[in-house]
Write a protein that holds these residues in place. Structure first.
Motif, mmCIF file in Angstrom:
data_model
loop_
_atom_site.group_PDB
_atom_site.id
_atom_site.type_symbol
_atom_site.label_atom_id
_atom_site.label_comp_id
_atom_site.label_asym_id
_atom_site.label_seq_id
_atom_site.Cartn_x
_atom_site.Cartn_y
_atom_site.Cartn_z
ATOM 1 N N LYS A 48 8.511 5.674 -5.440
ATOM 2 C CA LYS A 48 9.920 5.756 -5.031
ATOM 3 C C LYS A 48 10.139 6.577 -3.768
ATOM 4 C CE LYS A 48 11.474 3.338 -8.493
ATOM 5 N NZ LYS A 48 12.009 2.017 -8.336
ATOM 6 N N SER A 49 9.168 7.369 -3.360
ATOM 7 C CA SER A 49 9.331 8.170 -2.141
ATOM 8 C C SER A 49 8.716 7.485 -0.918
ATOM 9 C CB SER A 49 8.723 9.561 -2.342
ATOM 10 O OG SER A 49 7.333 9.457 -2.573
ATOM 11 N N SER A 50 8.421 6.194 -1.034
ATOM 12 C CA SER A 50 7.767 5.469 0.060
ATOM 13 C C SER A 50 8.738 4.883 1.076
ATOM 14 C CB SER A 50 6.894 4.352 -0.504
ATOM 15 O OG SER A 50 7.677 3.432 -1.238
ATOM 16 N N LEU A 51 10.038 5.079 0.901
ATOM 17 C CA LEU A 51 11.024 4.466 1.780
ATOM 18 C C LEU A 51 10.825 4.868 3.243
ATOM 19 C CD1 LEU A 51 13.422 2.572 1.932
ATOM 20 C CD2 LEU A 51 14.920 4.511 1.480
ATOM 21 N N ALA A 52 10.558 6.133 3.512
ATOM 22 C CA ALA A 52 10.367 6.594 4.889
ATOM 23 C C ALA A 52 9.160 5.906 5.524
ATOM 24 C CB ALA A 52 10.208 8.108 4.936
ATOM 25 N N TYR B 53 14.924 -3.317 -1.557
ATOM 26 C CA TYR B 53 15.822 -3.522 -2.702
ATOM 27 C C TYR B 53 15.037 -4.067 -3.898
ATOM 28 C CZ TYR B 53 19.576 -5.403 -5.604
ATOM 29 O OH TYR B 53 20.410 -5.707 -6.661
ATOM 30 N N GLY B 54 14.183 -5.040 -3.628
ATOM 31 C CA GLY B 54 13.368 -5.629 -4.698
ATOM 32 C C GLY B 54 12.440 -4.613 -5.346
ATOM 33 N N LEU B 55 11.991 -3.655 -4.551
ATOM 34 C CA LEU B 55 11.112 -2.594 -5.077
ATOM 35 C C LEU B 55 11.889 -1.473 -5.759
ATOM 36 C CD1 LEU B 55 8.671 -2.296 -2.039
ATOM 37 C CD2 LEU B 55 8.129 -3.232 -4.305
ATOM 38 N N GLY B 56 13.221 -1.542 -5.704
ATOM 39 C CA GLY B 56 14.038 -0.509 -6.317
ATOM 40 C C GLY B 56 14.236 0.716 -5.440
ATOM 41 N N LEU B 57 13.951 0.591 -4.139
ATOM 42 C CA LEU B 57 14.078 1.717 -3.229
ATOM 43 C C LEU B 57 15.450 1.803 -2.588
ATOM 44 C CD1 LEU B 57 10.630 1.382 -1.440
ATOM 45 C CD2 LEU B 57 11.235 2.929 -3.307
ATOM 46 N N LYS B 58 16.185 0.701 -2.593
ATOM 47 C CA LYS B 58 17.530 0.643 -2.024
ATOM 48 C C LYS B 58 18.443 -0.059 -3.005
ATOM 49 C CE LYS B 58 16.671 0.835 2.902
ATOM 50 N NZ LYS B 58 17.106 0.341 4.205
ATOM 51 N N THR B 59 19.728 0.297 -2.930
ATOM 52 C CA THR B 59 20.706 -0.356 -3.802
ATOM 53 C C THR B 59 21.681 -1.175 -2.994
ATOM 54 O OG1 THR B 59 22.091 1.625 -3.738
ATOM 55 C CG2 THR B 59 20.584 1.394 -5.604
ATOM 56 N N ASP C 2 0.831 -1.211 0.000
ATOM 57 C CA ASP C 2 0.000 0.000 0.000
ATOM 58 C C ASP C 2 0.865 1.261 0.000
ATOM 59 O OD1 ASP C 2 -2.243 -1.638 0.022
ATOM 60 O OD2 ASP C 2 -2.612 -1.374 2.180
ATOM 61 N N ALA C 3 1.909 1.268 0.823
ATOM 62 C CA ALA C 3 2.795 2.436 0.893
ATOM 63 C C ALA C 3 3.497 2.647 -0.443
ATOM 64 C CB ALA C 3 3.833 2.247 2.002
ATOM 65 N N PHE C 4 3.960 1.585 -1.054
ATOM 66 C CA PHE C 4 4.665 1.694 -2.331
ATOM 67 C C PHE C 4 3.721 2.156 -3.434
ATOM 68 C CE2 PHE C 4 6.435 -0.040 -6.304
ATOM 69 C CZ PHE C 4 7.679 0.580 -6.278
ATOM 70 N N ASN C 5 2.505 1.627 -3.451
ATOM 71 C CA ASN C 5 1.537 2.034 -4.473
ATOM 72 C C ASN C 5 1.123 3.490 -4.315
ATOM 73 O OD1 ASN C 5 1.452 -0.180 -6.073
ATOM 74 N ND2 ASN C 5 -0.386 -1.044 -5.172
ATOM 75 N N LYS C 6 1.078 3.957 -3.070
ATOM 76 C CA LYS C 6 0.663 5.330 -2.807
ATOM 77 C C LYS C 6 1.776 6.326 -3.139
ATOM 78 C CE LYS C 6 0.424 7.211 1.324
ATOM 79 N NZ LYS C 6 0.107 7.368 2.724
ATOM 80 N N SER C 7 3.005 6.001 -2.767
ATOM 81 C CA SER C 7 4.086 6.975 -2.861
ATOM 82 C C SER C 7 5.215 6.592 -3.810
ATOM 83 C CB SER C 7 4.677 7.217 -1.469
ATOM 84 O OG SER C 7 3.677 7.620 -0.570
#
Length: 108
Positions: free
Chosen positions: A69-73, A102-108, A62-67
């Motif tokens: 790449k900015s959903s990390l926080a 990482y899988g979502l592309g939010l971290k490297t 839900d957080a990823f769908n809403k925000s």
């Protein structure tokens, strides 16, 4: 499946092949077992299954769908909430959540 993965690369490959949907439920944990993604750090299987069965995968979704790449926080807050409610070691919990990010592309 003859290719083995680490947890984070397995999650990334699953998301690339199937979209973000798999992080919502326990099927992700089962697919990762086929990828031998728990071989390096077996405790992650138990933690990931717990995360998914207790609705935290859905919260991350839900957080990823809403925000996007900015959903990390927001996902970090979800991780903190999960850490407060579980007795699993913090380093294992961090590794599982970081692998999902990482899988979502939010971290490297």
């Amino acid at each position: 499946m003859d290719k083995t993965h680490q947890l984070h690369t397995g999650i990334k490959d699953i998301i690339q092949a199937n979209g973000v949907e798999p992080i919502r439920n326990i099927q992700l944990a089962n697919i990762l077992a086929d990828y031998s993604a728990y071989d390096e750090y077996p405790a992650t299987k138990v933690v990931l299954k717990d995360v998914l069965t207790n609705g935290f995968g859905q919260k991350i979704y839900d957080a990823f769908n809403k925000s996007g790449k900015s959903s990390l926080a927001e996902i970090e807050k979800i991780k903190q909430d999960y850490s407060k409610t579980t007795k699993f070691k913090k380093d294992v919990v961090n590794y599982v959540f970081d692998s999902i990010c990482y899988g979502l592309g939010l971290k490297t």
